[in-house]
Design a protein around this motif. Structure first.
Motif, mmCIF file in Angstrom:
data_model
loop_
_atom_site.group_PDB
_atom_site.id
_atom_site.type_symbol
_atom_site.label_atom_id
_atom_site.label_comp_id
_atom_site.label_asym_id
_atom_site.label_seq_id
_atom_site.Cartn_x
_atom_site.Cartn_y
_atom_site.Cartn_z
ATOM 1 N N VAL A 34 1.843 -4.178 1.578
ATOM 2 C CA VAL A 34 1.114 -4.269 2.725
ATOM 3 C C VAL A 34 0.533 -3.106 2.887
ATOM 4 C CG1 VAL A 34 1.751 -4.455 5.344
ATOM 5 C CG2 VAL A 34 2.657 -6.275 3.613
ATOM 6 N N PHE A 35 1.335 -2.040 2.646
ATOM 7 C CA PHE A 35 0.936 -0.565 3.072
ATOM 8 C C PHE A 35 -0.531 -0.429 2.165
ATOM 9 C CE2 PHE A 35 0.412 3.913 1.574
ATOM 10 C CZ PHE A 35 0.405 4.398 2.827
ATOM 11 N N THR A 36 -0.428 -0.819 1.152
ATOM 12 C CA THR A 36 -1.902 -0.332 0.288
ATOM 13 C C THR A 36 -2.851 -1.361 0.556
ATOM 14 O OG1 THR A 36 -0.332 0.028 -1.808
ATOM 15 C CG2 THR A 36 -2.760 -0.288 -2.400
ATOM 16 N N LEU A 37 -2.789 -2.448 0.720
ATOM 17 C CA LEU A 37 -3.962 -3.273 0.950
ATOM 18 C C LEU A 37 -4.331 -3.256 2.373
ATOM 19 C CD1 LEU A 37 -3.043 -6.798 -0.556
ATOM 20 C CD2 LEU A 37 -4.462 -4.973 -1.428
ATOM 21 N N ALA A 38 -3.305 -2.939 3.384
ATOM 22 C CA ALA A 38 -3.657 -2.888 4.664
ATOM 23 C C ALA A 38 -4.441 -1.367 4.920
ATOM 24 C CB ALA A 38 -2.723 -2.895 5.718
ATOM 25 N N LEU A 39 -4.159 -0.441 4.411
ATOM 26 C CA LEU A 39 -4.699 1.038 4.685
ATOM 27 C C LEU A 39 -6.204 0.943 4.046
ATOM 28 C CD1 LEU A 39 -4.489 3.740 5.622
ATOM 29 C CD2 LEU A 39 -3.565 4.312 3.253
ATOM 30 N N TYR A 73 0.449 1.007 12.785
ATOM 31 C CA TYR A 73 1.422 0.513 12.134
ATOM 32 C C TYR A 73 1.425 0.727 10.662
ATOM 33 C CZ TYR A 73 4.485 -2.889 9.703
ATOM 34 O OH TYR A 73 5.322 -3.493 8.756
ATOM 35 N N THR A 74 0.461 0.501 9.949
ATOM 36 C CA THR A 74 0.514 0.807 8.443
ATOM 37 C C THR A 74 1.059 2.029 8.202
ATOM 38 O OG1 THR A 74 -1.614 -0.832 8.526
ATOM 39 C CG2 THR A 74 -1.141 0.639 6.662
#
Length: 350
Positions: A34-39, A73-74
């Motif tokens: 989530v962190f990698t793709l969302a950022l 949030y990310t």
């Protein structure tokens, strides 16, 4: 003299005797993805969204507020990765815990309400195009966005303050056994859960279903909208429904069951022990909306997908990779942004 504890009941300090080390790696993996793709996704789409706002597009206003909420949030996701890696033990201090938890739950319901208003905007544009034109102005988008953000944060702030007194410190230090976890659920948290499940999920879900049903019906009956534009509008609506069904529904269903069982059997840990891992997994899945939101509208356009393919080919060509002869053309990020804006502008006119 030690007080006796009834069977099936445990103190909050024991956290229901749950082994938090089990299942921690899937959680760490999900939050890392989530962190990698969302950022990456938000950084790529933030520019085109700002251009939409500058072009006085109400859809761009909604998207910008949604993107900023997701991005905030990310940036807190690494804290949750650290938390789950350490078996639901918080090492970064009480205040950081409350800020991170406040941002997480605020983002969840800001996203839900923003998606609802985006669906409502699409519904008005398709069903009542002439009447809605007077109301689909950017300033109304800013008013609605501010109302949603301030309203959600205002509701969650008292809960965050109450929660700050319920965390269990370890040996009097800043290390806490939990952060926004409650095993078993307290009476106050259970009451608040009923409110946010009803008004934060069920009511928006009903509005979402109604709006998208109207969109599908209006697009199907319309003879003035081209088939390609119809496909884009339908894809947008389907993606919103998928986000609700896949990201938000599982978490709220399990939360509702936990709350009911807590109300029927106050202080009981039996149900919490059985659903803990499933509940933690559904909570992690809810964060995937931060990954889905940036792609919700951008990838509803075929030309955007083609342009991103060209960018990836050009990038790899610079790295020395060989691509098929037909992929020799190169496209800049600026050109991609222009095409994205053109696609969104066309979609907003529907």
């Amino acid at each position: 003299m030690v007080a006796e504890v009834q069977p099936g009941l445990m103190t909050n300090d024991s956290r229901c005797g749950i082994n938090f080390s089990e299942g921690r790696w899937p959680l760490v993996f999900i939050y890392s993805v989530v962190f990698t793709l969302a950022l990456v996704a938000h950084l790529l789409t933030l520019g085109p969204i700002i251009q939409q706002v500058r072009s006085h597009n109400i859809l761009g206003v909604y998207l910008l507020n949604l993107s900023l909420s997701d991005l905030l949030y990310t940036l807190t996701v690494p804290l949750w990765i650290h938390y789950y890696y350490n078996n639901h033990t918080w090492h970064m201090g009480r205040h950081v815990c409350h800020i991170a938890g406040f941002i997480y739950y605020s983002n969840t319901y800001i996203s839900i309400f923003m998606l609802c208003f985006i669906s409502l905007d699409r519904c008005l544009a398709v069903s009542f195009p002439l009447w809605a034109k007077a109301f689909r102005k950017p300033r109304y988008g800013w008013y609605i966005s501010a109302f949603v953000i301030l309203g959600v944060m205002g509701v969650h702030l008292p809960v965050a303050l109450v929660n700050s007194n319920n965390n269990t410190l370890v040996n009097g230090s800043s290390e806490m056994k939990d952060c926004y976890d409650s095993y078993p659920l307290s009476t106050l948290v259970a009451k608040f859960n009923y409110i946010r499940i009803t008004f934060g999920f069920l009511v928006p879900l009903a509005l979402l279903i109604f709006c998208n049903f109207q969109v599908f019906k209006g697009v199907r009956k319309s003879s003035s909208i081209q088939d390609k534009s119809k496909r884009k509008v339908k894809l947008l609506s389907i993606w919103v429904i998928v986000i609700f069904a896949f990201c938000f529904a599982p978490y709220h269903i399990i939360l509702f069951l936990r709350t009911i069982m807590s109300s029927l059997h106050p202080g009981s840990c039996d149900f919490d022990r059985h659903v803990h891992h499933l509940f933690s997994f559904s909570l992690a899945m809810s964060s995937l909306n931060s990954v889905a939101d940036p792609f919700l509208y951008v990838f509803s356009s075929n030309c955007v997908r083609e342009d991103l393919t060209e960018i990836s080919r050009s990038f790899c060509a610079h790295l020395g990779h060989r691509w098929p002869p037909h992929s020799s053309s190169k496209l800049s990020i600026r050109q991609l942004s222009t095409r994205v804006v053109t696609s969104w502008t066309a979609l907003d006119k529907i």
